[in-house]
Scaffold this motif. Structure first.
Motif, PDB file in Angstrom:
ATOM      1  N   TYR A 137       2.841  -3.877   5.435  1.00 25.08           N
ATOM      2  CA  TYR A 137       2.656  -4.935   4.444  1.00 25.08           C
ATOM      3  C   TYR A 137       2.046  -6.192   5.059  1.00 25.08           C
ATOM      4  N   GLU A 138       2.400  -6.504   6.301  1.00 23.81           N
ATOM      5  CA  GLU A 138       1.782  -7.659   6.972  1.00 23.81           C
ATOM      6  C   GLU A 138       0.263  -7.477   7.054  1.00 23.81           C
ATOM      7  N   GLU A 139      -0.193  -6.244   7.290  1.00 23.14           N
ATOM      8  CA  GLU A 139      -1.634  -5.964   7.291  1.00 23.14           C
ATOM      9  C   GLU A 139      -2.230  -6.226   5.913  1.00 23.14           C
ATOM     10  N   GLN A 140      -1.501  -5.842   4.865  1.00 21.84           N
ATOM     11  CA  GLN A 140      -1.972  -6.083   3.500  1.00 21.84           C
ATOM     12  C   GLN A 140      -2.091  -7.589   3.239  1.00 21.84           C
ATOM     13  N   LEU A 141      -1.105  -8.359   3.686  1.00 20.64           N
ATOM     14  CA  LEU A 141      -1.119  -9.801   3.456  1.00 20.64           C
ATOM     15  C   LEU A 141      -2.279 -10.496   4.169  1.00 20.64           C
ATOM     16  N   ALA A 142      -2.831  -9.850   5.202  1.00 17.34           N
ATOM     17  CA  ALA A 142      -3.946 -10.426   5.946  1.00 17.34           C
ATOM     18  C   ALA A 142      -5.290 -10.235   5.243  1.00 17.34           C
ATOM     19  N   THR A 143      -5.323  -9.482   4.151  1.00 15.95           N
ATOM     20  CA  THR A 143      -6.580  -9.255   3.441  1.00 15.95           C
ATOM     21  C   THR A 143      -6.959 -10.488   2.624  1.00 15.95           C
ATOM     22  N   PRO A 144      -8.262 -10.705   2.423  1.00 15.51           N
ATOM     23  CA  PRO A 144      -8.696 -11.851   1.612  1.00 15.51           C
ATOM     24  C   PRO A 144      -8.139 -11.809   0.179  1.00 15.51           C
ATOM     25  N   GLU A 145      -8.044 -10.607  -0.383  1.00 15.88           N
ATOM     26  CA  GLU A 145      -7.523 -10.478  -1.756  1.00 15.88           C
ATOM     27  C   GLU A 145      -6.069 -10.919  -1.830  1.00 15.88           C
ATOM     28  N   ALA A 146      -5.282 -10.525  -0.843  1.00 16.89           N
ATOM     29  CA  ALA A 146      -3.873 -10.929  -0.828  1.00 16.89           C
ATOM     30  C   ALA A 146      -3.738 -12.433  -0.609  1.00 16.89           C
ATOM     31  N   ALA A 147      -4.595 -12.993   0.235  1.00 17.84           N
ATOM     32  CA  ALA A 147      -4.550 -14.443   0.467  1.00 17.84           C
ATOM     33  C   ALA A 147      -4.828 -15.200  -0.825  1.00 17.84           C
ATOM     34  N   LEU A 148      -5.808 -14.754  -1.590  1.00 18.74           N
ATOM     35  CA  LEU A 148      -6.102 -15.394  -2.879  1.00 18.74           C
ATOM     36  C   LEU A 148      -4.947 -15.234  -3.860  1.00 18.74           C
TER      37      LEU A 148
ATOM     38  N   ALA B 176      16.353  -7.193   0.366  1.00 17.47           N
ATOM     39  CA  ALA B 176      16.187  -7.102   1.821  1.00 17.47           C
ATOM     40  C   ALA B 176      15.310  -5.918   2.223  1.00 17.47           C
ATOM     41  N   GLY B 177      15.270  -4.874   1.413  1.00 13.94           N
ATOM     42  CA  GLY B 177      14.465  -3.700   1.723  1.00 13.94           C
ATOM     43  C   GLY B 177      13.162  -3.656   0.956  1.00 13.94           C
ATOM     44  N   CYS B 178      12.766  -4.792   0.397  1.00 17.75           N
ATOM     45  CA  CYS B 178      11.582  -4.833  -0.461  1.00 17.75           C
ATOM     46  C   CYS B 178      10.576  -5.851   0.051  1.00 17.75           C
ATOM     47  N   HIS B 179       9.316  -5.555  -0.137  1.00 18.41           N
ATOM     48  CA  HIS B 179       8.258  -6.468   0.299  1.00 18.41           C
ATOM     49  C   HIS B 179       8.275  -7.790  -0.442  1.00 18.41           C
TER      50      HIS B 179
ATOM     51  N   PRO C 242       0.835  -1.207   0.000  1.00 20.95           N
ATOM     52  CA  PRO C 242       0.000   0.000   0.000  1.00 20.95           C
ATOM     53  C   PRO C 242       0.871   1.259   0.000  1.00 20.95           C
ATOM     54  N   ARG C 243       0.272   2.363  -0.387  1.00 18.49           N
ATOM     55  CA  ARG C 243       0.985   3.640  -0.502  1.00 18.49           C
ATOM     56  C   ARG C 243       1.800   3.964   0.753  1.00 18.49           C
ATOM     57  N   ALA C 244       1.201   3.809   1.925  1.00 22.58           N
ATOM     58  CA  ALA C 244       1.920   4.134   3.169  1.00 22.58           C
ATOM     59  C   ALA C 244       3.170   3.261   3.337  1.00 22.58           C
ATOM     60  N   GLY C 245       3.082   2.026   2.934  1.00 22.98           N
ATOM     61  CA  GLY C 245       4.238   1.133   3.012  1.00 22.98           C
ATOM     62  C   GLY C 245       5.325   1.525   2.025  1.00 22.98           C
ATOM     63  N   ARG C 246       4.923   1.941   0.836  1.00 19.94           N
ATOM     64  CA  ARG C 246       5.908   2.390  -0.168  1.00 19.94           C
ATOM     65  C   ARG C 246       6.615   3.650   0.321  1.00 19.94           C
ATOM     66  N   GLU C 247       5.852   4.562   0.935  1.00 16.37           N
ATOM     67  CA  GLU C 247       6.456   5.791   1.458  1.00 16.37           C
ATOM     68  C   GLU C 247       7.445   5.476   2.580  1.00 16.37           C
ATOM     69  N   ALA C 248       7.086   4.549   3.459  1.00 14.48           N
ATOM     70  CA  ALA C 248       7.990   4.155   4.552  1.00 14.48           C
ATOM     71  C   ALA C 248       9.271   3.545   3.982  1.00 14.48           C
ATOM     72  N   ALA C 249       9.135   2.696   2.978  1.00 12.76           N
ATOM     73  CA  ALA C 249      10.316   2.061   2.369  1.00 12.76           C
ATOM     74  C   ALA C 249      11.227   3.104   1.730  1.00 12.76           C
ATOM     75  N   ARG C 250      10.628   4.076   1.027  1.00 16.66           N
ATOM     76  CA  ARG C 250      11.428   5.136   0.388  1.00 16.66           C
ATOM     77  C   ARG C 250      12.230   5.928   1.415  1.00 16.66           C
ATOM     78  N   LYS C 251      11.680   6.063   2.610  1.00 10.77           N
ATOM     79  CA  LYS C 251      12.350   6.816   3.677  1.00 10.77           C
ATOM     80  C   LYS C 251      13.270   5.935   4.515  1.00 10.77           C
ATOM     81  N   GLY C 252      13.415   4.678   4.108  1.00  7.88           N
ATOM     82  CA  GLY C 252      14.316   3.774   4.812  1.00  7.88           C
ATOM     83  C   GLY C 252      13.744   3.173   6.086  1.00  7.88           C
ATOM     84  N   ARG C 253      12.452   3.318   6.286  1.00 15.85           N
ATOM     85  CA  ARG C 253      11.799   2.773   7.479  1.00 15.85           C
ATOM     86  C   ARG C 253      11.258   1.378   7.153  1.00 15.85           C
ATOM     87  N   ILE C 254      12.166   0.430   7.045  1.00 21.48           N
ATOM     88  CA  ILE C 254      11.832  -0.911   6.582  1.00 21.48           C
ATOM     89  C   ILE C 254      10.918  -1.637   7.567  1.00 21.48           C
TER      90      ILE C 254
END
Length: 146
Positions: free
Chosen positions: A89-100, A124-127, A70-82
């Motif tokens: 991203y773990e929250e994203q993976l918990a969605t039904p769409e991500a599970a499918l 290492a710095g990527c989802h 998600p956008r917030a995760g991409r912004e955190a990664a760009r700022k080095g906040r891995i």
């Protein structure tokens, strides 16, 4: 028995030719695009152009948008906040769409040599590393970062 190979690849800092060479060298048959937004300012890396270029190389393309960050995760990664990116991203993976989408990725990676695609050069710095870790847990893959 050897474990099936699962590659990950980022295109940051690469030309499209270098990117294609890396995929061919690893005998990749399918690129699984795990970007939330499959667009790029880099020539050849937006979804339609990339799919066409891969097809010319005999490599299939699959975009699994629900496995993108998600956008917030991409912004955190760009700022080095891995760590923050990983939590988002773990929250994203918990969605039904991500599970499918994860089930689809697993099935495809079990059927043929696949590479998970995102932008970052350093896995290492990527989802995509988190996706690979989940697939390893389920499919026993040997991961290669190209």
């Amino acid at each position: 028995m050897t474990k099936p190979a699962l590659s990950t690849i980022g295109y940051e800092g690469r030309t499209i030719a270098e990117f294609m060479d890396a995929l061919r060298s690893a005998d990749v048959e399918l690129v699984i695009d795990v970007r939330a937004v499959a667009a790029s300012r880099r020539p050849g890396f937006s979804k339609t152009a990339l799919a066409a270029g891969l097809r010319e190389q005999g490599i299939d393309y699959l975009h699994l948008r629900p496995l993108g960050t998600p956008r917030a995760g991409r912004e955190a990664a760009r700022k080095g906040r891995i760590a923050e990116m990983r939590a988002i991203y773990e929250e994203q993976l918990a969605t039904p769409e991500a599970a499918l989408a994860m089930e689809q990725a697993l099935g495809e990676a079990e059927a043929r040599r696949a590479a998970l695609l995102c932008y970052e050069a350093d896995a290492a710095g990527c989802h995509r590393t988190l996706v690979a870790e989940r697939l390893v847990e389920r499919g026993g893959f040997e991961v290669r970062n190209l």
